[in-house]
Design an enzyme around this catalytic site. Structure first.
Site, mmCIF file in Angstrom:
data_model
loop_
_atom_site.group_PDB
_atom_site.id
_atom_site.type_symbol
_atom_site.label_atom_id
_atom_site.label_comp_id
_atom_site.label_asym_id
_atom_site.label_seq_id
_atom_site.Cartn_x
_atom_site.Cartn_y
_atom_site.Cartn_z
ATOM 1 N N GLY A 284 0.839 -1.196 0.000
ATOM 2 C CA GLY A 284 0.000 0.000 0.000
ATOM 3 C C GLY A 284 0.868 1.238 0.000
ATOM 4 O O GLY A 284 2.068 1.157 0.297
ATOM 5 N N CYS B 123 5.253 -6.259 1.692
ATOM 6 C CA CYS B 123 5.691 -4.863 1.662
ATOM 7 C C CYS B 123 4.995 -4.041 2.765
ATOM 8 O O CYS B 123 5.273 -4.249 3.928
ATOM 9 C CB CYS B 123 5.470 -4.295 0.267
ATOM 10 S SG CYS B 123 6.510 -2.901 -0.046
ATOM 11 N N TYR B 124 4.048 -3.163 2.412
ATOM 12 C CA TYR B 124 3.391 -2.399 3.482
ATOM 13 C C TYR B 124 2.752 -3.344 4.495
ATOM 14 O O TYR B 124 2.772 -3.077 5.710
ATOM 15 C CB TYR B 124 2.321 -1.458 2.899
ATOM 16 C CG TYR B 124 1.585 -0.703 3.989
ATOM 17 C CD1 TYR B 124 2.143 0.434 4.563
ATOM 18 C CD2 TYR B 124 0.356 -1.157 4.471
ATOM 19 C CE1 TYR B 124 1.500 1.100 5.588
ATOM 20 C CE2 TYR B 124 -0.297 -0.489 5.503
ATOM 21 C CZ TYR B 124 0.281 0.644 6.053
ATOM 22 O OH TYR B 124 -0.357 1.300 7.070
ATOM 23 N N HIS C 290 7.766 -7.925 -3.841
ATOM 24 C CA HIS C 290 6.435 -8.288 -4.357
ATOM 25 C C HIS C 290 6.482 -9.647 -5.069
ATOM 26 O O HIS C 290 6.942 -9.729 -6.208
ATOM 27 C CB HIS C 290 5.937 -7.205 -5.319
ATOM 28 C CG HIS C 290 5.547 -5.963 -4.599
ATOM 29 N ND1 HIS C 290 4.272 -5.748 -4.125
ATOM 30 C CD2 HIS C 290 6.268 -4.889 -4.219
ATOM 31 C CE1 HIS C 290 4.222 -4.588 -3.500
ATOM 32 N NE2 HIS C 290 5.426 -4.041 -3.543
ATOM 33 N N ASP D 108 -18.160 -11.842 -21.970
ATOM 34 C CA ASP D 108 -18.823 -11.904 -20.667
ATOM 35 C C ASP D 108 -20.322 -12.187 -20.793
ATOM 36 O O ASP D 108 -20.860 -13.054 -20.102
ATOM 37 C CB ASP D 108 -18.592 -10.599 -19.885
ATOM 38 C CG ASP D 108 -17.123 -10.265 -19.805
ATOM 39 O OD1 ASP D 108 -16.305 -11.197 -19.981
ATOM 40 O OD2 ASP D 108 -16.776 -9.090 -19.605
#
Ligand code: XMP
Length: 561
Positions: A103, A130-131, A217, A275
């Site tokens: 984040g 990470c965050y 990451h 879709d």
């Protein structure tokens, strides 16, 4: 990803979201809100049928959705939820573990989003990225500081504890992708460092309580062994076995649609796109003739498109289709219009009118089926989507007036696009349909610059047909996100035989992309471009020049209008 005090990371698509922006209670709640009181959500089917769920807690990283995709690719069902999602919602998913996303915040700033207490109290395995790693460090009694420099890009990870369950099949040294300004200065009690990089002495940490942190990451392609680390976490640490498969999803979904719809009537707007095609086929297999599809030919489709769609759904699959050829209505509505947004609104408005008219003729209808996908659900809750919606308003059935009182049936709302394609193939839809490139709702109208006319539509259809067929012949169709022709409003001088010509300029565009948010122009072979150009000027009367669009998005958009 963390911002730190070292300035914005050098990434254009960096999503700036403060904790204040993420005030939505939970994505799931919104999904239910949109769907009314009794949503038919694949996620619900899944959570009842499958007990293996990984919950990703979102702190606003641009990669959060990618984490969820990776976990699904590893055959474990996964949901992305806002960081302030209440425990009751999480409990209903019965998770096997948590992943905390990256984040943009810095944990030492005031009022930043933190990890909900239930994550720790649940005693389930946790992987902070990470965050997410920094947040858990701070909360569990460690110390996070601003690093000496922002670490962005490649780094080499060296394992100091190769025996960690996270590192099964991971080489002693391997490349990883970093994007952070803050660092772990002191690990919380009970944690030890499991791996390091040149700038991060604690690049991976873990405790015997099955709580882990990664400074890099693992979800991005630039970390080649990242997926294996995620796999190790969900299989080795969380104990998942991998029961998320498309055939499980499809059979569960068929049962749940049947149950939910009962003897009710369902309508679906069929466009021929992936879709809506998959959603219609899925629902049709569940409830047969209780489903009616409305297929509006707005006269802005490509060559043979309406016929092919009708053939697949009406003849081959035997669906109830109301076919409305409204070409004239759309064309007369578009007369004199040149502004792209005005054209879009007119087309969207006309579509809704026709759809309503047809629906009314059917008497009482209980459900409206839509091909909403998981990224749409998540995007509709983010501040980013509001900003980007202002660039171009995309028309879809979502704009139906509130006076229409159906419940929504959105069985694909927890699926990613690649999963939808697999569902479609499993249901027996032709490859050509399942792998169709996206085509915008307003169709060729936004590929004709300025006023739309019958003559221009014919001309564009002819040029587009040639380009598309050559792309398919060169076996490039699937590799490209989109490839199409545009009829510009420029006329230029040319010479053909002994004659001077004054004809239209056709542009051709082909882009690669993962999600249409950004796109790169495709480096098509020169010979292919030459052949397409040659064919267009020779076979399409009125065109004497062809150009290839070599702009990426940003700064351009994919469509020209
Ligand atoms: P842009 O041009 O904004 O397009 O880069 C991104 C993606 O969205 C599609 N697109 C639309 N789809 N209605 C749609 O249903 C629209 O008005 C519309 N405008 C753009 C475009 O084809 C690309 O895939």
């Amino acid at each position: 990803m963390t911002n730190g005090k070292l300035g914005k990371p050098p990434d254009e698509s960096y999503r700036i979201r403060t904790s204040g922006d993420i005030e939505v209670s939970t994505y799931l709640e919104i999904a239910k809100e949109i769907a009314g009181e009794q949503p038919v959500a694949a996620g619900e089917v899944v959570s009842k049928l499958k007990r293996e769920v990984i919950v990703v807690i979102d702190f606003g990283s641009q990669y959060s959705l990618l984490i969820a995709r990776r976990i699904r690719e590893l055959q474990v069902y996964c949901e992305l939820v806002a960081h302030d999602t209440p425990w009751e919602k999480i409990a209903s998913l019965n998770p096997k573990g948590f992943i905390l996303s990256g984040g943009p915040a810095s944990v030492y700033e005031p009022e930043v989003p933190l990890v909900p207490a239930y994550v720790y109290e649940s005693h389930l395995p946790v992987l902070g990225i990470c965050y997410g790693m920094q947040a858990l460090t701070k909360q569990l009694g460690g110390r996070v500081e601003q690093g000496k420099k922002y670490e962005y890009g490649h780094a080499v990870l060296h394992l100091s504890r190769p025996d960690s369950p996270l590192f099964i099949d991971i080489p002693a040294s391997s490349p990883v992708w970093m994007s952070h300004g803050d660092m772990i200065e002191e690990m919380p009690p009970g944690f030890s460092a499991l791996a390091y990089t040149e700038n991060s002495p604690v690049a991976v940490m873990g405790s015997d309580k099955k709580i882990f942190g990664l400074q890099f990451h693992p979800e991005v392609a630039h970390t080649p062994h990242g997926k294996t680390i995620l796999k190790n976490f969900i299989y080795q640490v969380c104990g998942c076995r991998g029961d998320w498969t498309i055939s499980n999803f499809t059979s569960g979904s068929l049962r749940s649609i049947k149950k939910q719809v009962g003897s009710g009537k369902v309508i679906c707007a069929l466009s021929g796109g992936v879709d809506s095609s998959v959603v219609a086929t899925l629902i049709h297999q569940a409830i047969g003739d209780q489903l009616t599809c409305i297929f509006v030919n707005n006269g802005l489709l490509r060559r043979e498109e309406a016929d092919r769609t009708l053939k697949v759904f009406q003849q081959n699959l035997g669906m109830n289709i109301i076919y409305v050829d409204a070409s004239d209505r759309f064309l007369s509505r578009l007369k004199g219009m040149t502004d792209p947004e005005t054209k879009r609104k007119a087309i969207g408005g006309e579509f809704i009118k026709i759809f309503e008219e047809e629906a009314k003729k059917m008497g009482k209808v209980d459900f409206l089926a839509q091909g909403t996908l998981y990224p749409d659900v998540i995007e509709s809750t983010s501040s980013v989507s509001t900003a980007s919606a202002k660039i171009k308003t995309h028309h879809n059935v979502g704009g139906l007036p509130t006076t229409m009182t159906f419940s929504l049936l959105e069985p694909l709302r927890y699926l990613f696009k690649d999963e939808v394609r697999q569902v479609g193939l499993g249901l027996g839809l032709p490859e050509e349909m399942v792998w169709r490139q996206p085509f915008p709702g307003p169709g060729l109208a936004i590929r004709i610059i300025g006023e739309v006319s019958e003559e221009k539509l014919d001309l564009l259809r002819a040029a587009d047909w040639i380009f598309m067929n050559e792309i398919k012949k060169a076996k490039l169709y699937r590799q490209l996100w989109q490839s199409f022709a545009i009829l510009t409003d420029v006329k230029s001088v040319g010479v053909m035989g002994d004659y001077r010509t004054y004809g239209y300029l056709i542009a051709i565009r082909a882009v690669t992309s993962n999600d249409a948010m950004t796109a790169d122009w495709a480096r098509l072979p020169y010979d292919l471009l030459a052949h397409v150009s040659n064919r267009i000027v020779n076979e399409v009367p009125g065109v004497n020049r062809v150009v290839y669009d070599i702009t990426s998005k940003p700064p351009s958009t994919i469509e020209w209008e």
